[in-house]
Design a protein around this motif. Structure first.
Motif, PDB file in Angstrom:
ATOM      1  N   ALA A 188      36.285  31.940  36.961  1.00  8.48           N
ATOM      2  CA  ALA A 188      36.113  33.347  37.350  1.00  8.48           C
ATOM      3  C   ALA A 188      37.454  34.065  37.513  1.00  8.48           C
ATOM      4  CB  ALA A 188      35.317  33.436  38.645  1.00  8.48           C
ATOM      5  N   HIS A 189      38.564  33.468  37.095  1.00 10.62           N
ATOM      6  CA  HIS A 189      39.858  34.137  37.269  1.00 10.62           C
ATOM      7  C   HIS A 189      40.294  34.853  35.984  1.00 10.62           C
ATOM      8  CE1 HIS A 189      41.450  30.702  35.152  1.00 10.62           C
ATOM      9  NE2 HIS A 189      42.686  31.002  35.396  1.00 10.62           N
ATOM     10  N   ASN A 190      41.329  35.669  36.103  1.00  7.48           N
ATOM     11  CA  ASN A 190      41.698  36.568  34.998  1.00  7.48           C
ATOM     12  C   ASN A 190      42.039  35.837  33.703  1.00  7.48           C
ATOM     13  OD1 ASN A 190      44.861  36.779  34.577  1.00  7.48           O
ATOM     14  ND2 ASN A 190      44.538  36.534  36.772  1.00  7.48           N
ATOM     15  N   TYR A 238      31.625  35.726  33.142  1.00 10.25           N
ATOM     16  CA  TYR A 238      31.336  37.081  33.649  1.00 10.25           C
ATOM     17  C   TYR A 238      30.471  36.986  34.907  1.00 10.25           C
ATOM     18  CZ  TYR A 238      30.040  42.019  33.593  1.00 10.25           C
ATOM     19  OH  TYR A 238      29.860  43.338  33.923  1.00 10.25           O
ATOM     20  N   GLU A 239      29.416  36.201  34.807  1.00  7.03           N
ATOM     21  CA  GLU A 239      28.496  36.043  35.935  1.00  7.03           C
ATOM     22  C   GLU A 239      29.218  35.517  37.175  1.00  7.03           C
ATOM     23  OE1 GLU A 239      25.007  32.899  37.002  1.00  7.03           O
ATOM     24  OE2 GLU A 239      24.899  33.803  35.018  1.00  7.03           O
ATOM     25  N   TYR A 240      30.046  34.498  37.007  1.00  6.20           N
ATOM     26  CA  TYR A 240      30.746  33.908  38.154  1.00  6.20           C
ATOM     27  C   TYR A 240      31.714  34.898  38.790  1.00  6.20           C
ATOM     28  CZ  TYR A 240      29.005  29.185  37.202  1.00  6.20           C
ATOM     29  OH  TYR A 240      28.224  28.074  37.029  1.00  6.20           O
ATOM     30  N   ALA A 241      32.421  35.654  37.971  1.00  2.00           N
ATOM     31  CA  ALA A 241      33.354  36.641  38.534  1.00  2.00           C
ATOM     32  C   ALA A 241      32.601  37.674  39.373  1.00  2.00           C
ATOM     33  CB  ALA A 241      34.150  37.322  37.432  1.00  2.00           C
ATOM     34  N   ILE A 242      31.459  38.120  38.876  1.00  5.95           N
ATOM     35  CA  ILE A 242      30.659  39.097  39.621  1.00  5.95           C
ATOM     36  C   ILE A 242      30.055  38.448  40.864  1.00  5.95           C
ATOM     37  CG2 ILE A 242      28.592  40.572  39.533  1.00  5.95           C
ATOM     38  CD1 ILE A 242      30.965  41.656  37.851  1.00  5.95           C
ATOM     39  N   LYS A 243      29.472  37.295  40.708  1.00  6.64           N
ATOM     40  CA  LYS A 243      28.760  36.617  41.795  1.00  6.64           C
ATOM     41  C   LYS A 243      29.662  36.179  42.941  1.00  6.64           C
ATOM     42  CE  LYS A 243      25.315  32.961  42.335  1.00  6.64           C
ATOM     43  NZ  LYS A 243      24.535  31.965  41.591  1.00  6.64           N
ATOM     44  N   TYR A 244      30.889  35.765  42.623  1.00 10.45           N
ATOM     45  CA  TYR A 244      31.773  35.203  43.649  1.00 10.45           C
ATOM     46  C   TYR A 244      32.784  36.199  44.202  1.00 10.45           C
ATOM     47  CZ  TYR A 244      29.719  30.651  42.963  1.00 10.45           C
ATOM     48  OH  TYR A 244      28.835  29.602  42.924  1.00 10.45           O
ATOM     49  N   ASP A 255      33.181  43.128  49.841  1.00  8.51           N
ATOM     50  CA  ASP A 255      33.974  44.364  49.761  1.00  8.51           C
ATOM     51  C   ASP A 255      34.436  44.680  48.336  1.00  8.51           C
ATOM     52  OD1 ASP A 255      36.103  42.583  49.326  1.00  8.51           O
ATOM     53  OD2 ASP A 255      37.177  43.133  51.154  1.00  8.51           O
ATOM     54  N   GLY A 256      34.136  43.783  47.391  1.00  7.01           N
ATOM     55  CA  GLY A 256      34.514  44.017  45.992  1.00  7.01           C
ATOM     56  C   GLY A 256      35.819  43.364  45.586  1.00  7.01           C
ATOM     57  N   SER A 257      36.452  42.648  46.491  1.00  6.52           N
ATOM     58  CA  SER A 257      37.695  41.970  46.128  1.00  6.52           C
ATOM     59  C   SER A 257      37.372  40.637  45.443  1.00  6.52           C
ATOM     60  CB  SER A 257      38.568  41.729  47.366  1.00  6.52           C
ATOM     61  OG  SER A 257      37.914  40.871  48.291  1.00  6.52           O
ATOM     62  N   LEU A 258      38.222  40.260  44.518  1.00  5.50           N
ATOM     63  CA  LEU A 258      38.081  38.988  43.816  1.00  5.50           C
ATOM     64  C   LEU A 258      38.984  37.959  44.509  1.00  5.50           C
ATOM     65  CD1 LEU A 258      38.138  40.391  40.185  1.00  5.50           C
ATOM     66  CD2 LEU A 258      36.185  39.337  41.342  1.00  5.50           C
ATOM     67  N   PRO A 259      38.391  36.958  45.149  1.00  2.14           N
ATOM     68  CA  PRO A 259      39.168  36.012  45.974  1.00  2.14           C
ATOM     69  C   PRO A 259      40.338  35.351  45.258  1.00  2.14           C
ATOM     70  CG  PRO A 259      36.829  35.651  46.279  1.00  2.14           C
ATOM     71  CD  PRO A 259      36.975  36.656  45.163  1.00  2.14           C
ATOM     72  N   ILE A 260      40.149  35.014  43.990  1.00  2.66           N
ATOM     73  CA  ILE A 260      41.211  34.328  43.247  1.00  2.66           C
ATOM     74  C   ILE A 260      42.399  35.262  43.037  1.00  2.66           C
ATOM     75  CG2 ILE A 260      41.825  33.197  41.080  1.00  2.66           C
ATOM     76  CD1 ILE A 260      38.782  32.528  40.790  1.00  2.66           C
ATOM     77  N   GLU A 261      42.122  36.533  42.840  1.00  2.00           N
ATOM     78  CA  GLU A 261      43.160  37.482  42.448  1.00  2.00           C
ATOM     79  C   GLU A 261      43.877  38.141  43.629  1.00  2.00           C
ATOM     80  OE1 GLU A 261      43.626  36.794  39.569  1.00  2.00           O
ATOM     81  OE2 GLU A 261      41.694  36.421  38.649  1.00  2.00           O
ATOM     82  N   PHE A 276      24.295  40.707  42.128  1.00  2.95           N
ATOM     83  CA  PHE A 276      23.960  39.612  43.021  1.00  2.95           C
ATOM     84  C   PHE A 276      24.063  40.124  44.454  1.00  2.95           C
ATOM     85  CE2 PHE A 276      25.606  37.572  39.214  1.00  2.95           C
ATOM     86  CZ  PHE A 276      24.624  36.635  38.950  1.00  2.95           C
ATOM     87  N   LYS A 277      22.961  40.648  44.971  1.00  4.79           N
ATOM     88  CA  LYS A 277      22.910  41.155  46.350  1.00  4.79           C
ATOM     89  C   LYS A 277      24.028  42.148  46.636  1.00  4.79           C
ATOM     90  CE  LYS A 277      20.694  36.958  47.928  1.00  4.79           C
ATOM     91  NZ  LYS A 277      20.759  35.768  48.751  1.00  4.79           N
ATOM     92  N   GLY A 278      24.168  43.143  45.784  1.00  5.65           N
ATOM     93  CA  GLY A 278      25.185  44.179  45.968  1.00  5.65           C
ATOM     94  C   GLY A 278      26.539  43.844  45.379  1.00  5.65           C
ATOM     95  N   LYS A 279      26.676  42.664  44.838  1.00  2.00           N
ATOM     96  CA  LYS A 279      27.916  42.277  44.167  1.00  2.00           C
ATOM     97  C   LYS A 279      27.750  42.589  42.691  1.00  2.00           C
ATOM     98  CE  LYS A 279      28.978  38.508  47.348  1.00  2.00           C
ATOM     99  NZ  LYS A 279      29.184  37.047  47.410  1.00  2.00           N
ATOM    100  N   ASN A 280      28.513  43.552  42.209  1.00  2.00           N
ATOM    101  CA  ASN A 280      28.386  43.996  40.820  1.00  2.00           C
ATOM    102  C   ASN A 280      29.722  44.590  40.382  1.00  2.00           C
ATOM    103  OD1 ASN A 280      28.440  46.763  41.806  1.00  2.00           O
ATOM    104  ND2 ASN A 280      26.298  46.455  42.371  1.00  2.00           N
ATOM    105  N   TYR A 281      29.781  45.007  39.136  1.00  3.09           N
ATOM    106  CA  TYR A 281      31.036  45.567  38.611  1.00  3.09           C
ATOM    107  C   TYR A 281      31.425  46.839  39.361  1.00  3.09           C
ATOM    108  CZ  TYR A 281      34.768  46.951  35.548  1.00  3.09           C
ATOM    109  OH  TYR A 281      36.009  47.296  35.084  1.00  3.09           O
TER     110      TYR A 281
END
Length: 173
Positions: free
Chosen positions: A56-58, A87-93, A97-103, A140-145
């Motif tokens: 799920a990272h860049n 794509y799914e994992y990046a959105i799901k995880y 707040d919309g931040s991507l943990p890896i990034e 995924f429960k409000g987690k989206n692009y």
């Protein structure tokens, strides 16, 4: 290069023998870097991204774009569809707040990396859309692009929202 080649093929006639050479060259390059896309492990605890799949990272998302484009060029539906897990994992995880943990754990470059991942996700969604798949609304429960974009916009108004994640300063580049 694959997108440019695809556009060129629509305008000019490429001899079949040359087309095969070019496609094999693309295949070699994409396959050489597929390890970036198919990492099946998750980040360990204490990493600021515990439990998040590495795919799920860049870098994995950029590799996924190439795989998707190659799948289209080769008319290989299986190769084209492999990308959707990334794509799914990046959105799901993403965080709520919309931040991507890896990034966003990457210090002063946190939002640079968030933007790189968002760009790759947008390209994947656009390519998918052009192939007849609408993945923009994957949720995924409000987690989206759209949630990723909201975080980015919120950051532009108040950069302190990323500090709690960026202070880890993990692989800042």
């Amino acid at each position: 290069m694959m997108a440019a080649y695809s556009f060129a093929k629509q305008v000019i006639n490429i001899p079949e023998e040359e087309d095969k050479i070019i496609k094999n060259w693309f295949k070699k390059i994409v396959k050489k870097n597929e390890h970036l896309m198919y990492k099946y492990s998750n980040y360990k605890s204490g990493s600021g991204a515990a439990g998040v799949p590495k795919r799920a990272h860049n870098h994995a998302l950029s590799s996924a774009m190439s795989h998707m484009q190659l799948g289209i060029l080769l008319n290989d539906n299986k190769l084209f569809r492999k990308v959707f897990k990334n794509y799914e994992y990046a959105i799901k995880y993403q965080r709520k707040d919309g931040s991507l943990p890896i990034e966003v754990r990457r210090g002063g470059r946190a939002m640079f990396y968030q933007a790189r991942a968002m760009n790759a996700l947008a390209v994947i969604a656009i390519i998918s859309e052009n192939q007849g798949y609408n993945i923009w609304e994957l949720d995924f429960k409000g987690k989206n692009y759209h949630n990723l974009v909201n975080f980015f916009l919120d950051f532009s108004e108040n950069n302190e929202i990323v500090f709690k994640y960026a202070k880890e300063n993990r692989f800042p580049g």
